[in-house]
Design a protein around this motif. Structure first.
Motif, mmCIF file in Angstrom:
data_model
loop_
_atom_site.group_PDB
_atom_site.id
_atom_site.type_symbol
_atom_site.label_atom_id
_atom_site.label_comp_id
_atom_site.label_asym_id
_atom_site.label_seq_id
_atom_site.Cartn_x
_atom_site.Cartn_y
_atom_site.Cartn_z
ATOM 1 N N CYS A 84 17.565 10.121 8.400
ATOM 2 C CA CYS A 84 17.196 11.534 8.229
ATOM 3 C C CYS A 84 17.227 12.359 9.512
ATOM 4 N N PHE A 85 17.115 11.713 10.682
ATOM 5 C CA PHE A 85 17.160 12.451 11.943
ATOM 6 C C PHE A 85 18.612 12.708 12.350
ATOM 7 N N PRO A 86 18.921 13.909 12.832
ATOM 8 C CA PRO A 86 20.261 14.142 13.375
ATOM 9 C C PRO A 86 20.463 13.311 14.634
ATOM 10 N N SER A 87 21.718 13.026 14.931
ATOM 11 C CA SER A 87 22.063 12.221 16.106
ATOM 12 C C SER A 87 23.238 12.848 16.832
ATOM 13 N N ALA A 88 23.232 12.736 18.158
ATOM 14 C CA ALA A 88 24.364 13.241 18.943
ATOM 15 C C ALA A 88 25.651 12.524 18.568
ATOM 16 N N GLU A 89 25.543 11.324 17.984
ATOM 17 C CA GLU A 89 26.738 10.598 17.563
ATOM 18 C C GLU A 89 27.500 11.331 16.454
ATOM 19 N N GLU A 90 26.835 12.273 15.785
ATOM 20 C CA GLU A 90 27.510 13.058 14.757
ATOM 21 C C GLU A 90 28.535 14.017 15.345
ATOM 22 N N LEU A 91 28.527 14.176 16.641
ATOM 23 C CA LEU A 91 29.535 15.018 17.286
ATOM 24 C C LEU A 91 30.864 14.287 17.433
ATOM 25 N N ILE A 92 30.851 12.950 17.204
ATOM 26 C CA ILE A 92 32.075 12.151 17.328
ATOM 27 C C ILE A 92 32.897 12.299 16.054
ATOM 28 N N VAL A 93 34.113 12.778 16.187
ATOM 29 C CA VAL A 93 34.984 12.926 15.022
ATOM 30 C C VAL A 93 36.156 11.955 15.065
ATOM 31 N N ALA A 94 36.346 11.257 16.184
ATOM 32 C CA ALA A 94 37.389 10.234 16.295
ATOM 33 C C ALA A 94 36.946 9.226 17.340
ATOM 34 N N GLY A 95 37.359 7.976 17.141
ATOM 35 C CA GLY A 95 36.947 6.956 18.089
ATOM 36 C C GLY A 95 37.461 5.598 17.695
ATOM 37 N N PRO B 284 20.153 -3.470 -9.343
ATOM 38 C CA PRO B 284 21.129 -3.366 -8.250
ATOM 39 C C PRO B 284 22.528 -3.237 -8.862
ATOM 40 N N TYR B 285 23.246 -2.171 -8.517
ATOM 41 C CA TYR B 285 24.506 -1.846 -9.186
ATOM 42 C C TYR B 285 25.699 -1.873 -8.224
ATOM 43 N N TYR B 286 25.677 -1.024 -7.223
ATOM 44 C CA TYR B 286 26.734 -0.998 -6.212
ATOM 45 C C TYR B 286 26.117 -1.107 -4.816
ATOM 46 N N LEU B 287 26.863 -1.734 -3.914
ATOM 47 C CA LEU B 287 26.619 -1.639 -2.480
ATOM 48 C C LEU B 287 27.912 -1.115 -1.887
ATOM 49 N N TYR B 288 27.906 0.126 -1.455
ATOM 50 C CA TYR B 288 29.115 0.757 -0.946
ATOM 51 C C TYR B 288 29.346 0.425 0.530
ATOM 52 N N GLN B 289 30.600 0.163 0.867
ATOM 53 C CA GLN B 289 31.002 0.215 2.263
ATOM 54 C C GLN B 289 30.935 1.674 2.704
ATOM 55 N N CYS B 290 30.334 1.918 3.844
ATOM 56 C CA CYS B 290 30.235 3.286 4.356
ATOM 57 C C CYS B 290 31.641 3.886 4.480
ATOM 58 N N MET B 291 31.829 5.057 3.912
ATOM 59 C CA MET B 291 33.139 5.699 3.898
ATOM 60 C C MET B 291 33.515 6.251 5.282
ATOM 61 N N PRO B 292 34.810 6.484 5.505
ATOM 62 C CA PRO B 292 35.248 7.026 6.795
ATOM 63 C C PRO B 292 35.041 8.535 6.877
ATOM 64 N N VAL B 293 33.788 8.936 6.704
ATOM 65 C CA VAL B 293 33.447 10.357 6.661
ATOM 66 C C VAL B 293 33.361 10.908 8.087
ATOM 67 N N SER B 294 33.910 12.097 8.269
ATOM 68 C CA SER B 294 33.816 12.750 9.571
ATOM 69 C C SER B 294 32.355 12.906 9.976
ATOM 70 N N ARG B 295 32.053 12.528 11.195
ATOM 71 C CA ARG B 295 30.718 12.624 11.796
ATOM 72 C C ARG B 295 29.716 11.643 11.191
ATOM 73 N N VAL B 296 30.226 10.643 10.470
ATOM 74 C CA VAL B 296 29.388 9.587 9.895
ATOM 75 C C VAL B 296 29.911 8.216 10.294
ATOM 76 N N ARG B 297 31.218 8.019 10.176
ATOM 77 C CA ARG B 297 31.819 6.694 10.304
ATOM 78 C C ARG B 297 31.437 5.978 11.591
ATOM 79 N N HIS B 298 31.448 6.676 12.685
ATOM 80 C CA HIS B 298 31.378 6.005 13.982
ATOM 81 C C HIS B 298 29.977 5.553 14.372
ATOM 82 N N HIS B 299 28.964 5.925 13.621
ATOM 83 C CA HIS B 299 27.641 5.379 13.929
ATOM 84 C C HIS B 299 26.959 4.743 12.719
#
Length: 379
Positions: free
Chosen positions: A73-84, A285-300
């Motif tokens: 729930c807390f914002p993170s500076a890592e959300e500024l990363i869009v490629a890596g 328990p139904y699905y466990l998703y792999q985290c998607m390659p969403v911009s500003r999400v994937r890298h952290h």
């Protein structure tokens, strides 16, 4: 603060929602940030606003800067990363734009229509895969439900509807009642699903008796399923447990769709605790998703697929049959892919849903070479 001592169940949900922590400056009253951190977080909130209910904030261990609840729930500076190093990202990993039929209707699979009923959520989760629309009105949103209902009624191949968003349970009860009443009139719909994180982030909403009456009345006409989203066992509190009980008393069947997230639930022990506790409060328990390659999400938040498979396999060896029923899933643009495991250096996938016009792809087995760092697959 602790969940047990705040009397959340007795609060007026609308008044409490208005007390959410909005913005970095308010959040600074609950956590210590340096001047440099605050500067970066103010950049972050321009692309994904901060919005946290006091209830969810109370679940955080303030003495632990790596607390998993805080990370969601807390914002993170890592959300500024869009490629890596993790690879490319996208604002639309699920391919919503390709299947947009207008007026909030996304029709990706022949038999299912998804209605983006609202852009509003009780909380802006930092791992959200629809963060480009949450809290930001846009073209994909529902403008007039009668138009969405007409589209569904004119497509008899659709046998179920998902009300999604945003979070439909944050709509006013009269609006939600009108939507459900209209869907109940469509004969070829077998059941309706509501996708909601409200039981997790803002269970206070579910102590509204009027809402429970609406859900119960609909369930007398067609089966109602709630797809919710607990990621960590500490999100299962006395308040959320009672809220889930109220949903079950309405006749709703509740399934959980978790996401495998770095530093949140990426250990076998975390998954075992989560799946066992979900069953203990009546959630499948139904699905466990792999985290998607969403911009500003994937890298952290994303972890490598190979590591994810190891975590899931180790957890399943410690779970009973009901707890192992969840599927480890890639919510891919081409359709949902079950991650079955590894064969030599190949990831083994089974496609369990196919897009309209690509029926031949359903149920196919896919083997792809996988290195140690890959967090997604290209097809």
């Amino acid at each position: 603060m602790t969940d047990e001592t705040n009397g959340w169940e007795s609060l007026d949900w609308k008044k409490e929602l208005a007390r959410n922590i909005i913005g970095v400056d308010q959040l600074a009253g609950y956590a210590a940030f340096s001047a440099e951190e605050l500067s970066k977080l103010r950049e972050v909130e321009q692309v994904h606003p901060v919005n946290i209910p006091r209830y969810y904030l109370s679940l955080i261990n303030a003495d632990d800067p790596r607390d998993p609840i805080r990370k969601m729930c807390f914002p993170s500076a890592e959300e500024l990363i869009v490629a890596g190093s993790m690879g490319e990202t996208t604002a639309d990993p699920y391919g919503d734009d390709k299947h947009d039929k207008g007026n909030g209707v996304l029709h990706k699979y022949d038999y299912t229509a998804l209605v983006v009923a609202t852009e509003c959520c009780a909380m802006h989760c930092r791992h959200c895969f629809r963060r480009r629309i949450v809290g930001r009105p846009g073209n994909q949103l529902l403008k007039d439900f009668s138009g969405a209902a007409q589209y569904i009624a004119e497509h008899p191949e659709i046998n179920n509807v998902i009300l999604s968003g945003g979070d439909p349970l944050l709509l006013s009860t009269p609006i939600l009642q009108k939507m459900l009443s209209r869907l109940a009139e469509i004969d070829h719909l077998d059941f309706v699903r509501i996708g909601s994180r409200i039981p997790v982030t803002f269970p206070i909403r579910l102590f509204d008796n009027e809402l429970m009456d609406v859900l119960s009345a609909f369930n007398e006409k067609k089966p109602l399923y709630i797809a919710t989203h607990f990621n960590h066992v500490r999100e299962i509190t006395p308040t959320s447990t009672e809220a889930v009980k109220r949903l079950r008393q309405c006749g709703a069947i509740i399934n959980n769709q978790a996401v495998l997230l770095r530093d949140v639930n990426d250990t076998p022990e975390a998954l075992v605790s989560l799946m066992n506790r979900l069953l203990g409060i009546g959630i499948n328990p139904y699905y466990l998703y792999q985290c998607m390659p969403v911009s500003r999400v994937r890298h952290h938040f994303q972890i490598p697929l190979r590591r994810g498979i190891e975590i899931v396999d180790t957890a399943r060896a410690k779970l009973n049959g009901y707890a192992t029923r969840f599927k480890y899933i890639l919510g891919h643009d081409i359709g949902k892919l079950e991650i079955c495991g590894m064969s030599d250096n190949n990831i083994v996938l089974k496609q369990i849903h196919a897009r309209s016009g690509h029926g031949e792809q359903a149920s196919r087995i896919i083997l792809l070479p996988l290195d140690d760092t890959a967090g997604w697959v290209t097809l």
